[in-house]
Design an enzyme around this catalytic site. Structure first.
Site, PDB file in Angstrom:
ATOM      1  N   HIS A   3       1.017  -1.239  -0.067  1.00 33.12           N
ATOM      2  CA  HIS A   3       0.029  -0.072   0.174  1.00 33.12           C
ATOM      3  C   HIS A   3       1.009   1.332  -0.083  1.00 33.12           C
ATOM      4  O   HIS A   3       2.160   1.172   0.227  1.00 33.12           O
ATOM      5  CB  HIS A   3      -1.109  -0.036   1.162  1.00 33.12           C
ATOM      6  CG  HIS A   3      -0.399   0.329   2.471  1.00 33.12           C
ATOM      7  ND1 HIS A   3      -1.154   0.888   3.529  1.00 33.12           N
ATOM      8  CD2 HIS A   3       0.864   0.239   2.863  1.00 33.12           C
ATOM      9  CE1 HIS A   3      -0.261   1.141   4.693  1.00 33.12           C
ATOM     10  NE2 HIS A   3       0.762   0.787   4.428  1.00 33.12           N
ATOM     11  N   CYS A  12       5.462   6.660   4.548  1.00 27.83           N
ATOM     12  CA  CYS A  12       4.478   5.886   4.050  1.00 27.83           C
ATOM     13  C   CYS A  12       3.699   6.234   2.756  1.00 27.83           C
ATOM     14  O   CYS A  12       2.909   5.973   2.245  1.00 27.83           O
ATOM     15  CB  CYS A  12       3.285   5.945   5.279  1.00 27.83           C
ATOM     16  SG  CYS A  12       3.947   5.014   6.641  1.00 27.83           S
ATOM     17  N   HIS A  59      -1.579 -10.379  -1.525  1.00 22.06           N
ATOM     18  CA  HIS A  59      -0.571 -10.393  -2.460  1.00 22.06           C
ATOM     19  C   HIS A  59      -1.275  -9.285  -3.582  1.00 22.06           C
ATOM     20  O   HIS A  59      -0.813  -9.575  -4.813  1.00 22.06           O
ATOM     21  CB  HIS A  59      -0.231 -11.570  -3.018  1.00 22.06           C
ATOM     22  CG  HIS A  59       0.624 -12.417  -2.148  1.00 22.06           C
ATOM     23  ND1 HIS A  59       0.285 -13.198  -1.001  1.00 22.06           N
ATOM     24  CD2 HIS A  59       2.047 -12.595  -2.204  1.00 22.06           C
ATOM     25  CE1 HIS A  59       1.027 -13.578  -0.409  1.00 22.06           C
ATOM     26  NE2 HIS A  59       2.422 -13.327  -1.200  1.00 22.06           N
ATOM     27  N   GLU A 117       0.044  -3.839  11.047  1.00 23.83           N
ATOM     28  CA  GLU A 117       0.839  -3.663   9.964  1.00 23.83           C
ATOM     29  C   GLU A 117       2.074  -4.189  10.273  1.00 23.83           C
ATOM     30  O   GLU A 117       2.800  -4.852   9.699  1.00 23.83           O
ATOM     31  CB  GLU A 117       1.093  -2.008   9.630  1.00 23.83           C
ATOM     32  CG  GLU A 117      -0.270  -1.595   9.102  1.00 23.83           C
ATOM     33  CD  GLU A 117       0.296  -0.064   8.744  1.00 23.83           C
ATOM     34  OE1 GLU A 117       1.191   0.470   8.605  1.00 23.83           O
ATOM     35  OE2 GLU A 117      -0.600   0.503   7.667  1.00 23.83           O
TER      36      GLU A 117
HETATM   37 ZN   LIG Z   1       2.165   0.886   5.502  1.00 24.36          ZN
END
Ligand SMILES: [Zn+2]
Length: 128
Positions: A3, A12, A59, A117
């Site tokens: 992501h 990020c 995935h 995460e």
């Molecule tokens: Zn992340």
């Protein structure tokens, strides 16, 4: 799952991935009789429900539909490699989205969904 966060002013923003872990809690009446006698929910059904919610993300590269890099990701990874969602794919937003989907699949009250995460970075959505 990969992501990236389109408005993040730190690392990020960049495409990266996590080995996510998800925990869910549900509530409901105890079943009386049948194979689920004495259970709120058979753990096997919970596992199946979570798999239905989470497998489409496995995935894949998950992006906000409004991310300006979306077309490039689609060209690079193909339509099967990218999953577009309505919000920014933060742990918080994923937890809320997955809680709502899991509740519909299980036809039960989902009390919380925690999305990890990493072992040290997680967010929990709770029913209010
Ligand atoms: Zn992340």
């Amino acid at each position: 799952m990969g992501h990236c966060l389109p408005e993040h002013d730190g690392k990020c923003y960049r495409p990266h991935g996590h080995r996510y872990a998800v925990e869910a809690t549900v509530s409901g009446p105890l079943a009386v009789g049948g194979s689920s006698d004495g259970m709120v929910l058979d753990f096997g059904r919970l596992a199946e429900g979570l798999a239905r919610v989470l497998d489409p993300f496995d995935h894949r590269f998950v992006m906000a539909r409004h991310d300006p890099r979306m077309q490039g990701a689609l060209a690079l990874f193909g339509p099967d490699g990218v999953l577009l969602i309505g919000g920014v794919p933060t742990a918080e937003n994923l937890a809320e989205m997955w809680a709502r989907e899991l509740s519909i699949i299980l036809v039960l009250q989902v009390e919380s969904v925690t999305v990890y995460e990493t072992p040290n970075c997680w967010a929990t959505w709770r029913a209010t």
